[in-house]
Design a protein around this motif. Structure first.
Motif, PDB file in Angstrom:
ATOM      1  N   LEU A  75       0.825  -1.209   0.000  1.00  0.00           N
ATOM      2  CA  LEU A  75       0.000   0.000   0.000  1.00  0.00           C
ATOM      3  C   LEU A  75       0.860   1.260   0.000  1.00  0.00           C
ATOM      4  O   LEU A  75       0.505   2.261  -0.637  1.00  0.00           O
ATOM      5  CB  LEU A  75      -0.932  -0.010   1.221  1.00  0.00           C
ATOM      6  CG  LEU A  75      -2.081  -1.024   1.186  1.00  0.00           C
ATOM      7  CD1 LEU A  75      -2.824  -1.032   2.523  1.00  0.00           C
ATOM      8  CD2 LEU A  75      -3.061  -0.696   0.059  1.00  0.00           C
ATOM      9  N   ARG A  76       1.979   1.216   0.719  1.00  0.00           N
ATOM     10  CA  ARG A  76       2.869   2.378   0.738  1.00  0.00           C
ATOM     11  C   ARG A  76       3.432   2.671  -0.643  1.00  0.00           C
ATOM     12  O   ARG A  76       3.540   3.834  -1.058  1.00  0.00           O
ATOM     13  CB  ARG A  76       4.016   2.126   1.729  1.00  0.00           C
ATOM     14  CG  ARG A  76       3.616   2.230   3.180  1.00  0.00           C
ATOM     15  CD  ARG A  76       3.273   3.677   3.561  1.00  0.00           C
ATOM     16  NE  ARG A  76       4.371   4.563   3.337  1.00  0.00           N
ATOM     17  CZ  ARG A  76       5.342   4.808   4.235  1.00  0.00           C
ATOM     18  NH1 ARG A  76       5.319   4.173   5.404  1.00  0.00           N
ATOM     19  NH2 ARG A  76       6.309   5.656   3.977  1.00  0.00           N
ATOM     20  N   LYS A  78       2.034   1.897  -3.464  1.00  0.00           N
ATOM     21  CA  LYS A  78       0.928   2.414  -4.276  1.00  0.00           C
ATOM     22  C   LYS A  78       0.585   3.840  -3.884  1.00  0.00           C
ATOM     23  O   LYS A  78       0.147   4.649  -4.704  1.00  0.00           O
ATOM     24  CB  LYS A  78      -0.274   1.503  -4.120  1.00  0.00           C
ATOM     25  CG  LYS A  78      -1.348   1.692  -5.168  1.00  0.00           C
ATOM     26  CD  LYS A  78      -2.418   0.624  -5.046  1.00  0.00           C
ATOM     27  CE  LYS A  78      -3.473   0.764  -6.135  1.00  0.00           C
ATOM     28  NZ  LYS A  78      -4.523  -0.278  -6.041  1.00  0.00           N
ATOM     29  N   GLU A  79       0.813   4.178  -2.602  1.00  0.00           N
ATOM     30  CA  GLU A  79       0.531   5.526  -2.101  1.00  0.00           C
ATOM     31  C   GLU A  79       1.474   6.549  -2.701  1.00  0.00           C
ATOM     32  O   GLU A  79       1.097   7.734  -2.856  1.00  0.00           O
ATOM     33  CB  GLU A  79       0.650   5.513  -0.567  1.00  0.00           C
ATOM     34  CG  GLU A  79       0.354   6.850   0.091  1.00  0.00           C
ATOM     35  CD  GLU A  79       0.656   6.819   1.573  1.00  0.00           C
ATOM     36  OE1 GLU A  79       0.190   7.710   2.294  1.00  0.00           O
ATOM     37  OE2 GLU A  79       1.375   5.904   2.019  1.00  0.00           O
ATOM     38  N   TRP A  83      -2.917   9.150  -6.133  1.00  0.00           N
ATOM     39  CA  TRP A  83      -3.896   8.691  -5.146  1.00  0.00           C
ATOM     40  C   TRP A  83      -5.224   8.297  -5.792  1.00  0.00           C
ATOM     41  O   TRP A  83      -6.047   7.632  -5.170  1.00  0.00           O
ATOM     42  CB  TRP A  83      -4.128   9.790  -4.107  1.00  0.00           C
ATOM     43  CG  TRP A  83      -3.166   9.701  -2.961  1.00  0.00           C
ATOM     44  CD1 TRP A  83      -1.822   9.597  -3.035  1.00  0.00           C
ATOM     45  CD2 TRP A  83      -3.511   9.686  -1.576  1.00  0.00           C
ATOM     46  NE1 TRP A  83      -1.269   9.519  -1.805  1.00  0.00           N
ATOM     47  CE2 TRP A  83      -2.282   9.586  -0.860  1.00  0.00           C
ATOM     48  CE3 TRP A  83      -4.686   9.768  -0.876  1.00  0.00           C
ATOM     49  CZ2 TRP A  83      -2.228   9.552   0.514  1.00  0.00           C
ATOM     50  CZ3 TRP A  83      -4.637   9.746   0.512  1.00  0.00           C
ATOM     51  CH2 TRP A  83      -3.430   9.624   1.203  1.00  0.00           C
ATOM     52  N   LEU A  86      -5.857   4.665  -5.798  1.00  0.00           N
ATOM     53  CA  LEU A  86      -6.201   3.991  -4.549  1.00  0.00           C
ATOM     54  C   LEU A  86      -7.715   3.940  -4.394  1.00  0.00           C
ATOM     55  O   LEU A  86      -8.418   4.943  -4.605  1.00  0.00           O
ATOM     56  CB  LEU A  86      -5.594   4.713  -3.345  1.00  0.00           C
ATOM     57  CG  LEU A  86      -4.074   4.630  -3.178  1.00  0.00           C
ATOM     58  CD1 LEU A  86      -3.610   5.583  -2.095  1.00  0.00           C
ATOM     59  CD2 LEU A  86      -3.675   3.204  -2.843  1.00  0.00           C
ATOM     60  N   GLU A  90      -8.744   0.967   0.330  1.00  0.00           N
ATOM     61  CA  GLU A  90      -7.295   1.017   0.520  1.00  0.00           C
ATOM     62  C   GLU A  90      -6.884   2.250   1.297  1.00  0.00           C
ATOM     63  O   GLU A  90      -5.971   2.189   2.138  1.00  0.00           O
ATOM     64  CB  GLU A  90      -6.603   0.990  -0.845  1.00  0.00           C
ATOM     65  CG  GLU A  90      -6.709  -0.363  -1.548  1.00  0.00           C
ATOM     66  CD  GLU A  90      -6.098  -0.331  -2.936  1.00  0.00           C
ATOM     67  OE1 GLU A  90      -5.746  -1.403  -3.449  1.00  0.00           O
ATOM     68  OE2 GLU A  90      -5.994   0.778  -3.507  1.00  0.00           O
ATOM     69  N   LYS A  91      -7.562   3.368   1.069  1.00  0.00           N
ATOM     70  CA  LYS A  91      -7.264   4.582   1.836  1.00  0.00           C
ATOM     71  C   LYS A  91      -7.616   4.387   3.312  1.00  0.00           C
ATOM     72  O   LYS A  91      -6.867   4.804   4.207  1.00  0.00           O
ATOM     73  CB  LYS A  91      -8.045   5.760   1.264  1.00  0.00           C
ATOM     74  CG  LYS A  91      -7.614   6.169  -0.137  1.00  0.00           C
ATOM     75  CD  LYS A  91      -8.475   7.294  -0.677  1.00  0.00           C
ATOM     76  CE  LYS A  91      -8.071   7.674  -2.098  1.00  0.00           C
ATOM     77  NZ  LYS A  91      -8.940   8.742  -2.666  1.00  0.00           N
ATOM     78  N   LEU A  94      -4.962   2.162   4.863  1.00  0.00           N
ATOM     79  CA  LEU A  94      -3.756   2.932   5.162  1.00  0.00           C
ATOM     80  C   LEU A  94      -3.921   3.743   6.454  1.00  0.00           C
ATOM     81  O   LEU A  94      -2.996   3.822   7.273  1.00  0.00           O
ATOM     82  CB  LEU A  94      -3.433   3.858   3.989  1.00  0.00           C
ATOM     83  CG  LEU A  94      -2.582   3.294   2.857  1.00  0.00           C
ATOM     84  CD1 LEU A  94      -2.509   4.280   1.702  1.00  0.00           C
ATOM     85  CD2 LEU A  94      -1.189   2.959   3.370  1.00  0.00           C
ATOM     86  N   TYR A  95      -5.100   4.346   6.604  1.00  0.00           N
ATOM     87  CA  TYR A  95      -5.347   5.138   7.811  1.00  0.00           C
ATOM     88  C   TYR A  95      -5.316   4.255   9.058  1.00  0.00           C
ATOM     89  O   TYR A  95      -4.743   4.630  10.091  1.00  0.00           O
ATOM     90  CB  TYR A  95      -6.698   5.851   7.697  1.00  0.00           C
ATOM     91  CG  TYR A  95      -7.009   6.749   8.881  1.00  0.00           C
ATOM     92  CD1 TYR A  95      -6.573   8.072   8.885  1.00  0.00           C
ATOM     93  CD2 TYR A  95      -7.715   6.269   9.977  1.00  0.00           C
ATOM     94  CE1 TYR A  95      -6.845   8.888   9.975  1.00  0.00           C
ATOM     95  CE2 TYR A  95      -7.991   7.077  11.056  1.00  0.00           C
ATOM     96  CZ  TYR A  95      -7.554   8.391  11.059  1.00  0.00           C
ATOM     97  OH  TYR A  95      -7.807   9.187  12.132  1.00  0.00           O
TER      98      TYR A  95
END
Length: 262
Positions: A75-76, A78-79, A83, A86, A90-91, A94-95
């Motif tokens: 995920l990092r 892809k971040e 954005w 995403l 997925e957001k 990440l949070y």
């Protein structure tokens, strides 16, 4: 030539010794391991110590909430790109790797007060049970005299015999003949019956007074007799003769005061 061959084989060697992201930690993380595991240190936090705490006054903890793993590393990466690529899930994911709760969840009321009240009731219940056990089994304290029936009856008798009440008190102690006549006319049925029995027994009586000092319930009486029938008798004999006359009535009395004169 050998150097060229080695360079061409480096990608193959790197793939063969590839390790998961959870095993790759920074020297700073290694310093506090295993307290924080491999979670990334991202700031100063509340007091500079690497710890996670949901605090609205210090909303940015010094370490992430969840440990680093392969999913987070993907995920990092892809971040780092656009954005827009995403998804919403997925957001959110990440949070949640960085924070356990949102700010709204942190500020929301928490039902801890229910747990506090439950524990307080539990402790008080245990204390009351322990007190009951100590009082009834260990100490075996006697009953207070103020709660005993005998003490209450004695206290009632003392108050009634003193005759200091608003009705049958000092007013009647020094009453005139008119009020004494009025009092005799208001005598109860029991007073009249007892007086009649005494008049039949003591024919030469000059004065016989019977007073219900229990307020009219017939529990206690005060008797005064002046009679020549007591001539030559001791006080004990005089009282015994009165009691013999009222032996049936005395059975239902709680107290009796007798005053006799010759």
């Amino acid at each position: 030539m050998q150097r060229f061959k080695l360079l061409t084989r480096l990608p193959v060697i790197a793939k063969s010794i590839q390790r998961p992201a959870s095993t790759v930690v920074s020297p700073l993380v290694q310093k506090y391991y295993p307290e924080i595991s491999n979670r990334e240190i991202v700031g100063f936090g509340r007091n500079g110590n690497p710890q996670y705490l949901d605090d609205p006054h210090n909303p940015y903890p010094s370490i992430r909430f969840r440990e680093n793993d392969d999913v987070y590393e993907a995920l990092r990466k892809k971040e780092l790109g656009d954005w827009k690529n995403l998804t919403l899930e997925e957001k959110k994911q990440l949070y949640r790797y960085s924070f356990r709760m949102t700010m709204a969840e942190t500020m929301a009321p928490h039902p801890r007060w229910k747990l506090a009240i439950a524990w307080a009731c539990f402790v008080m219940s245990g204390a009351l049970l322990y007190l009951s056990f100590i009082k009834s089994v260990v100490l075996n304290l006697p009953t207070m005299k103020y709660a005993k029936k005998e003490y209450k009856e004695a206290l009632l008798y003392r108050r009634l015999y003193s005759r200091d009440g608003p009705i049958d008190g000092i007013f009647f102690r020094n009453s005139s003949a008119v009020f004494a006549t009025l009092r005799r006319s208001l005598a109860t049925e029991s007073e009249t019956k007892i007086k009649s029995l005494l008049q039949d027994r003591f024919k030469n009586a000059e004065l016989i007074e019977v007073s219900d000092i229990s307020g009219g319930c017939g529990a206690m009486y005060q008797i005064f007799i002046r009679s020549k029938d007591f001539a030559g008798m001791s006080v004990l004999a005089q009282h015994r003769s009165v009691k013999e006359t009222l032996k049936d009535e005395i059975k239902s009395m709680h107290g009796l005061t007798i005053v006799t004169e010759e």
